[in-house]
Design a protein around this motif. Structure first.
Motif, PDB file in Angstrom:
ATOM      1  N   VAL A 134       0.843  -1.198   0.000  1.00 16.65           N
ATOM      2  CA  VAL A 134       0.000   0.000   0.000  1.00 16.65           C
ATOM      3  C   VAL A 134       0.879   1.249   0.000  1.00 16.65           C
ATOM      4  CG1 VAL A 134      -1.731   1.295   1.318  1.00 16.65           C
ATOM      5  CG2 VAL A 134      -1.873  -1.201   1.193  1.00 16.65           C
ATOM      6  N   VAL A 135       1.902   1.231   0.832  1.00 16.49           N
ATOM      7  CA  VAL A 135       2.804   2.381   0.936  1.00 16.49           C
ATOM      8  C   VAL A 135       3.599   2.558  -0.353  1.00 16.49           C
ATOM      9  CG1 VAL A 135       4.740   3.366   2.226  1.00 16.49           C
ATOM     10  CG2 VAL A 135       2.942   2.117   3.442  1.00 16.49           C
ATOM     11  N   LEU A 136       4.140   1.484  -0.874  1.00 16.57           N
ATOM     12  CA  LEU A 136       4.939   1.553  -2.105  1.00 16.57           C
ATOM     13  C   LEU A 136       4.152   2.101  -3.283  1.00 16.57           C
ATOM     14  CD1 LEU A 136       7.098  -1.688  -2.271  1.00 16.57           C
ATOM     15  CD2 LEU A 136       7.898   0.668  -2.422  1.00 16.57           C
ATOM     16  N   ALA A 137       2.906   1.719  -3.389  1.00 18.17           N
ATOM     17  CA  ALA A 137       2.070   2.154  -4.512  1.00 18.17           C
ATOM     18  C   ALA A 137       1.866   3.661  -4.529  1.00 18.17           C
ATOM     19  CB  ALA A 137       0.716   1.443  -4.452  1.00 18.17           C
ATOM     20  N   ASP A 138       2.022   4.301  -3.394  1.00 13.87           N
ATOM     21  CA  ASP A 138       1.746   5.733  -3.287  1.00 13.87           C
ATOM     22  C   ASP A 138       3.002   6.590  -3.124  1.00 13.87           C
ATOM     23  OD1 ASP A 138      -0.692   7.563  -2.993  1.00 13.87           O
ATOM     24  OD2 ASP A 138       0.551   8.176  -1.294  1.00 13.87           O
ATOM     25  N   LEU A 139       4.101   6.004  -2.688  1.00 16.54           N
ATOM     26  CA  LEU A 139       5.292   6.781  -2.331  1.00 16.54           C
ATOM     27  C   LEU A 139       5.899   7.586  -3.465  1.00 16.54           C
ATOM     28  CD1 LEU A 139       7.531   4.859   0.206  1.00 16.54           C
ATOM     29  CD2 LEU A 139       6.260   6.969   0.510  1.00 16.54           C
TER      30      LEU A 139
ATOM     31  N   LYS B 234      22.991   3.532   9.232  1.00 14.98           N
ATOM     32  CA  LYS B 234      23.600   3.390   7.912  1.00 14.98           C
ATOM     33  C   LYS B 234      22.644   3.555   6.731  1.00 14.98           C
ATOM     34  CE  LYS B 234      27.390   0.645   9.591  1.00 14.98           C
ATOM     35  NZ  LYS B 234      28.054  -0.608   9.666  1.00 14.98           N
ATOM     36  N   ASP B 235      21.434   3.007   6.806  1.00 17.37           N
ATOM     37  CA  ASP B 235      20.502   3.165   5.702  1.00 17.37           C
ATOM     38  C   ASP B 235      19.076   3.270   6.234  1.00 17.37           C
ATOM     39  OD1 ASP B 235      19.894   0.518   6.386  1.00 17.37           O
ATOM     40  OD2 ASP B 235      20.910  -0.324   4.660  1.00 17.37           O
ATOM     41  N   GLN B 236      18.188   3.658   5.336  1.00 17.07           N
ATOM     42  CA  GLN B 236      16.781   3.823   5.708  1.00 17.07           C
ATOM     43  C   GLN B 236      15.921   3.565   4.480  1.00 17.07           C
ATOM     44  OE1 GLN B 236      16.546   7.908   7.005  1.00 17.07           O
ATOM     45  NE2 GLN B 236      16.317   8.688   4.931  1.00 17.07           N
ATOM     46  N   ILE B 237      14.631   3.471   4.677  1.00 18.75           N
ATOM     47  CA  ILE B 237      13.710   3.331   3.565  1.00 18.75           C
ATOM     48  C   ILE B 237      13.819   4.585   2.701  1.00 18.75           C
ATOM     49  CG2 ILE B 237      11.258   3.303   2.970  1.00 18.75           C
ATOM     50  CD1 ILE B 237      10.852   1.427   5.383  1.00 18.75           C
ATOM     51  N   LYS B 238      13.886   4.390   1.397  1.00 16.60           N
ATOM     52  CA  LYS B 238      14.066   5.508   0.470  1.00 16.60           C
ATOM     53  C   LYS B 238      12.949   6.534   0.660  1.00 16.60           C
ATOM     54  CE  LYS B 238      14.887   6.711  -4.279  1.00 16.60           C
ATOM     55  NZ  LYS B 238      14.891   6.280  -5.660  1.00 16.60           N
ATOM     56  N   GLY B 239      13.349   7.775   0.899  1.00 18.89           N
ATOM     57  CA  GLY B 239      12.401   8.868   1.060  1.00 18.89           C
ATOM     58  C   GLY B 239      11.889   9.064   2.479  1.00 18.89           C
TER      59      GLY B 239
ATOM     60  N   GLY C  59      12.024  -6.448   7.322  1.00 19.35           N
ATOM     61  CA  GLY C  59      11.245  -7.067   6.260  1.00 19.35           C
ATOM     62  C   GLY C  59      11.375  -6.320   4.949  1.00 19.35           C
ATOM     63  N   TRP C  60      11.380  -4.983   5.022  1.00 20.64           N
ATOM     64  CA  TRP C  60      11.524  -4.142   3.832  1.00 20.64           C
ATOM     65  C   TRP C  60      12.813  -4.491   3.099  1.00 20.64           C
ATOM     66  CZ3 TRP C  60       8.159  -0.179   2.226  1.00 20.64           C
ATOM     67  CH2 TRP C  60       8.643   0.684   1.250  1.00 20.64           C
ATOM     68  N   LYS C  61      13.909  -4.558   3.863  1.00 22.82           N
ATOM     69  CA  LYS C  61      15.199  -4.888   3.264  1.00 22.82           C
ATOM     70  C   LYS C  61      15.227  -6.333   2.785  1.00 22.82           C
ATOM     71  CE  LYS C  61      18.874  -3.157   5.383  1.00 22.82           C
ATOM     72  NZ  LYS C  61      19.773  -2.663   6.456  1.00 22.82           N
ATOM     73  N   GLY C  62      14.577  -7.231   3.516  1.00 23.35           N
ATOM     74  CA  GLY C  62      14.531  -8.635   3.133  1.00 23.35           C
ATOM     75  C   GLY C  62      13.821  -8.853   1.805  1.00 23.35           C
ATOM     76  N   MET C  63      12.901  -7.957   1.458  1.00 23.59           N
ATOM     77  CA  MET C  63      12.190  -8.041   0.178  1.00 23.59           C
ATOM     78  C   MET C  63      12.877  -7.219  -0.902  1.00 23.59           C
ATOM     79  SD  MET C  63       8.222  -7.961   1.402  1.00 23.59           S
ATOM     80  CE  MET C  63       8.396  -6.839   2.799  1.00 23.59           C
ATOM     81  N   ASN C  64      14.052  -6.677  -0.596  1.00 20.93           N
ATOM     82  CA  ASN C  64      14.832  -5.868  -1.545  1.00 20.93           C
ATOM     83  C   ASN C  64      14.055  -4.665  -2.058  1.00 20.93           C
ATOM     84  OD1 ASN C  64      17.263  -7.407  -1.501  1.00 20.93           O
ATOM     85  ND2 ASN C  64      16.208  -8.950  -2.719  1.00 20.93           N
ATOM     86  N   LEU C  65      13.319  -4.022  -1.152  1.00 20.42           N
ATOM     87  CA  LEU C  65      12.570  -2.814  -1.498  1.00 20.42           C
ATOM     88  C   LEU C  65      13.515  -1.613  -1.397  1.00 20.42           C
ATOM     89  CD1 LEU C  65       9.229  -3.716   0.297  1.00 20.42           C
ATOM     90  CD2 LEU C  65       9.808  -3.945  -2.135  1.00 20.42           C
ATOM     91  N   PRO C  66      13.156  -0.465  -1.965  1.00 22.08           N
ATOM     92  CA  PRO C  66      14.075   0.677  -2.062  1.00 22.08           C
ATOM     93  C   PRO C  66      14.548   1.215  -0.713  1.00 22.08           C
ATOM     94  CG  PRO C  66      12.076   1.042  -3.382  1.00 22.08           C
ATOM     95  CD  PRO C  66      11.861  -0.184  -2.591  1.00 22.08           C
ATOM     96  N   ILE C  67      15.861   1.282  -0.576  1.00 27.79           N
ATOM     97  CA  ILE C  67      16.477   1.905   0.589  1.00 27.79           C
ATOM     98  C   ILE C  67      17.504   2.909   0.090  1.00 27.79           C
ATOM     99  CG2 ILE C  67      16.115  -0.060   2.141  1.00 27.79           C
ATOM    100  CD1 ILE C  67      19.096  -0.737   1.754  1.00 27.79           C
ATOM    101  N   GLU C  68      17.982   3.737   1.006  1.00 23.07           N
ATOM    102  CA  GLU C  68      19.023   4.698   0.665  1.00 23.07           C
ATOM    103  C   GLU C  68      19.983   4.823   1.832  1.00 23.07           C
ATOM    104  OE1 GLU C  68      16.742   8.185  -0.201  1.00 23.07           O
ATOM    105  OE2 GLU C  68      16.239   8.551   1.902  1.00 23.07           O
ATOM    106  N   GLU C  69      21.225   5.140   1.501  1.00 23.54           N
ATOM    107  CA  GLU C  69      22.214   5.352   2.552  1.00 23.54           C
ATOM    108  C   GLU C  69      21.908   6.647   3.267  1.00 23.54           C
ATOM    109  OE1 GLU C  69      26.364   5.047   1.622  1.00 23.54           O
ATOM    110  OE2 GLU C  69      25.995   3.382   0.239  1.00 23.54           O
ATOM    111  N   ILE C  70      22.182   6.659   4.556  1.00 27.69           N
ATOM    112  CA  ILE C  70      22.014   7.877   5.337  1.00 27.69           C
ATOM    113  C   ILE C  70      23.299   8.672   5.224  1.00 27.69           C
ATOM    114  CG2 ILE C  70      21.702   8.826   7.660  1.00 27.69           C
ATOM    115  CD1 ILE C  70      19.990   6.360   8.273  1.00 27.69           C
ATOM    116  N   GLN C  71      23.164   9.923   4.840  1.00 26.11           N
ATOM    117  CA  GLN C  71      24.334  10.800   4.661  1.00 26.11           C
ATOM    118  C   GLN C  71      24.742  11.420   5.975  1.00 26.11           C
ATOM    119  OE1 GLN C  71      25.843  10.759   1.762  1.00 26.11           O
ATOM    120  NE2 GLN C  71      24.237   9.505   0.887  1.00 26.11           N
TER     121      GLN C  71
END
Length: 121
Positions: A21-26, A47-52, A109-121
């Protein structure tokens, strides 16, 4: 007794939102969801977080609550679904009158499904 269990489970499940649901709208420019990373850890540990996602530790959430938009739906996440920071953040948001959910799969779980993440700057 079974009716009470069913009611409890319905209530429990209503606190969560599925990643699909979240991915479809992000990616929409006018997304109704705002994803909040509420982990209480410095960037070098996270080190990383969900993209956006916006990083705001659960311990600081109440101090910044006036900056939030009541028209948005907030989705909070923590390291795993079993940890409590997401639930604490959800309690704060709901208590302040915001629409909010905890991300059902959490970061793990998000990372386990290879969903978009980004490095934290």
């Amino acid at each position: 007794m079974e009716t009470e269990k069913i009611d409890l489970l319905k209530t429990y499940l209503s606190l969560y939102i599925n990643h699909t649901v979240v991915l479809a709208d992000l990616d929409k420019e006018d997304s109704k969801y705002v994803v909040l990373d509420v982990r209480n850890a410095p960037a070098q540990i996270k080190k990383d977080q969900i993209k956006g996602a916006f990083a705001i530790p659960a311990k600081d959430l109440k101090n910044h609550i006036k900056e939030f938009d009541k028209e948005k739906i907030y989705v909070v996440y923590d390291w795993t679904a079993g940890t409590t920071l997401g639930k604490e953040a959800l309690l704060i948001l709901l208590s302040e009158g915001f629409k909010a959910y905890e991300l059902a799969c959490a970061l793990e779980g998000w990372k386990g499904m290879n969903l978009p993440i980004e490095e934290i700057q």
